[in-house]
Design an enzyme around this catalytic site. Structure first.
Site, PDB file in Angstrom:
ATOM      1  N   ARG A  54       0.687  -1.257  -0.015  1.00 30.98           N
ATOM      2  CA  ARG A  54      -0.046   0.004  -0.063  1.00 30.98           C
ATOM      3  C   ARG A  54       0.757   1.194  -0.074  1.00 30.98           C
ATOM      4  NH1 ARG A  54      -3.721   0.699   4.847  1.00 30.98           N
ATOM      5  NH2 ARG A  54      -4.571  -1.101   4.380  1.00 30.98           N
ATOM      6  N   TYR A 106     -11.533  23.549 -13.898  1.00 33.28           N
ATOM      7  CA  TYR A 106     -11.788  21.876 -14.055  1.00 33.28           C
ATOM      8  C   TYR A 106     -13.104  21.462 -13.415  1.00 33.28           C
ATOM      9  CZ  TYR A 106     -11.868  17.061 -14.309  1.00 33.28           C
ATOM     10  OH  TYR A 106     -12.354  15.686 -14.566  1.00 33.28           O
ATOM     11  N   ASP A 179      -3.106  23.792  -8.690  1.00 30.34           N
ATOM     12  CA  ASP A 179      -3.324  22.711  -9.533  1.00 30.34           C
ATOM     13  C   ASP A 179      -2.371  23.387 -10.948  1.00 30.34           C
ATOM     14  OD1 ASP A 179      -4.154  21.089 -11.522  1.00 30.34           O
ATOM     15  OD2 ASP A 179      -6.042  20.838 -11.256  1.00 30.34           O
ATOM     16  N   LYS A 204      -2.302  13.628 -17.388  1.00 30.91           N
ATOM     17  CA  LYS A 204      -2.274  14.576 -18.656  1.00 30.91           C
ATOM     18  C   LYS A 204      -0.635  14.301 -19.222  1.00 30.91           C
ATOM     19  CE  LYS A 204      -6.351  15.324 -17.363  1.00 30.91           C
ATOM     20  NZ  LYS A 204      -7.464  14.298 -17.609  1.00 30.91           N
TER      21      LYS A 204
HETATM   22  N1  PLP Z   1      -7.047  18.990 -12.843  1.00 27.47           N
HETATM   23  C1  PLP Z   1      -7.335  19.316 -14.084  1.00 27.47           C
HETATM   24  C2  PLP Z   1      -6.555  20.599 -14.488  1.00 27.47           C
HETATM   25  C3  PLP Z   1      -7.622  18.315 -14.919  1.00 27.47           C
HETATM   26  O1  PLP Z   1      -8.020  18.718 -16.184  1.00 27.47           O
HETATM   27  C4  PLP Z   1      -8.238  17.313 -14.278  1.00 27.47           C
HETATM   28  C5  PLP Z   1      -8.615  16.314 -15.541  1.00 27.47           C
HETATM   29  O2  PLP Z   1      -8.969  16.547 -16.631  1.00 27.47           O
HETATM   30  C6  PLP Z   1      -7.893  16.748 -13.104  1.00 27.47           C
HETATM   31  C7  PLP Z   1      -7.442  17.780 -12.192  1.00 27.47           C
HETATM   32  C8  PLP Z   1      -8.391  15.353 -12.620  1.00 27.47           C
HETATM   33  O3  PLP Z   1      -7.514  14.535 -12.858  1.00 27.47           O
HETATM   34  P1  PLP Z   1      -7.714  12.993 -13.028  1.00 27.47           P
HETATM   35  O4  PLP Z   1      -8.443  12.934 -14.161  1.00 27.47           O
HETATM   36  O5  PLP Z   1      -6.433  12.335 -13.296  1.00 27.47           O
HETATM   37  O6  PLP Z   1      -8.435  12.477 -12.035  1.00 27.47           O
END
Ligand code: PLP
Length: 381
Positions: A54, A106, A179, A204
């Site tokens: 884990r 997002y 983020d 991404k």
């Molecule tokens: N933050 C951003 C800017 C995103 O574009 C995304 C997903 O598109 C996320 C967070 C969430 O990531 P995940 O799809 O890996 O959970």
């Protein structure tokens, strides 16, 4: 192999932070799938770092080491998705806490935070953090425990001044989390600009091949209470990434600086082309001098402005969907940051979130920029 400490990101990434398999000598680290690890006759662990998968995976630690070095962080933690990383961050807050979150980010983050805050009696304030005055005033008024920004933002590509956001959050006694998914650790280093925690959806561009779901949090202050709580939460609640995903991620990251170089160059060229196209009403890309967030982005991003941009087609839903439907090279699919270009009509996916019907979001891959422009040209007609 221990790499020198003063290396550039492309060297760290290409050599996977110096990971060499011992004892085979393989230049690619192996993937250990075992969920548990043996003890000797005296009940001592054969490898003191490994008890149970884990929280004890060599390949996960190697990938985290590369991420920490690329981000100039003291520590990085991997999660099974970007959302799992975000959830681990916010779960450290007590019931009744106050949070300030950038609006228009997002949608998955916004939606989860609204539900989570309602369940936990958390006061959630959504503000346009790209407006420095609005952010500052909101911090003074609400004294948030945690400020969460996304820069560049998805899908509006707004830029938030990280230095200023950190000052506002800290003056209010709070923590700043950023983020930085659209920028990757190659183009932007929020921790160096005063942020306490940086987050990425590694699904991404960090992975870059549209075949791994992963998330990462990183910090320069691993002794801080919020970070030790995040670590405990990951271990105890079990939101861990699997060895195969970590192995693929490490492989993908070897070319991250190279991919970003190409993708940034192509995106800049395409955004500039579209901004003069007669069928296009507006292009949102921080690399364009006309973009309201250009100066901020230029001051805190190095080497380019990322592979994500959005544009408005003249007309409405019909015109946007017609253009998207005619594209031959861009895959009609959600997500971003992969080697293949993607296009998305976000209003179709999120009809009630204020995204214009004429907005098309694009993630530029590593294909030839001329081919991509030719495809957009024929699709726009
Ligand atoms: N933050 C951003 C800017 C995103 O574009 C995304 C997903 O598109 C996320 C967070 C969430 O990531 P995940 O799809 O890996 O959970």
């Amino acid at each position: 192999m221990t790499l020198p400490t003063d290396l550039k990101p492309s060297t760290i990434a290409a050599q996977a932070g110096g990971a060499i398999d011992s004892p085979s000598g393989g230049v690619v680290p192996p993937m250990q799938l075992s969920t548990t690890f043996v003890r000797d006759e005296d009940y001592a662990l054969v490898n003191p770092d490994n008890i149970y998968l884990r929280d004890n995976s060599d390949i996960v630690r190697i990938a985290e080491n590369v991420l920490a070095r690329l981000e100039n962080a003291e520590e990085a933690l991997l999660f099974p998705s970007g959302m799992a990383a975000i959830a681990a961050l916010f779960r450290t807050l007590p019931n009744g806490a106050t949070i300030l979150v950038q609006s228009g980010i997002y949608w998955g983050t916004t939606k989860w935070l609204r539900d989570f805050s309602a369940r936990r009696q958390i006061s959630l304030h959504e503000v346009d953090a790209a407006d420095a005055g609005v952010l500052e005033q909101a911090c003074v008024t609400h004294t948030p425990d945690l400020v969460f920004i996304e820069t560049p933002s998805n899908p509006w590509l707004k830029s938030v001044d990280i230095v200023h956001a950190a000052k506002c959050a800290h003056a209010a006694g709070g923590v700043l989390a950023v983020d930085s998914t659209a920028a990757t650790p190659i183009l932007q280093k929020p921790l160096e600009l005063g942020a306490d925690i940086v987050m990425h959806s590694a699904t991404k561009a960090i992975n870059g091949h549209s075949d791994v779901l992963a998330g990462v949090l990183a910090t320069s202050a691993p002794a801080a209470r919020i970070w030790t709580d995040i670590k405990a939460d990951r271990h105890d609640a079990g939101a861990v990434i699997g060895p195969f995903e970590a192995w693929l991620l490490l492989r993908g990251m070897r070319t991250l600086p190279l991919r970003m170089e190409r993708m940034c160059r192509s995106t800049q060229t395409i955004a500039e082309y579209l901004s003069t196209h007669p069928k296009v009403a507006e292009v949102y890309y921080p690399g364009l001098e006309t973009h309201p967030g250009h100066a901020t982005a230029a001051s805190q991003m190095q080497g380019g402005f990322g592979c994500l941009f959005s544009f408005l087609v003249k007309g409405g839903a019909a015109e946007a969907l017609a253009a998207v439907g005619k594209l031959r090279l861009f895959h009609r699919a959600t997500s971003l940051g992969g080697v293949e270009s993607l296009v998305e009509h976000r209003h179709t996916i999120e009809p009630h979130t204020g995204i214009p019907e004429s907005l098309i979001r694009v993630s530029v891959g590593i294909e030839d920029a001329g081919d991509l422009i030719a495809d957009l040209t024929q699709a726009l007609g």
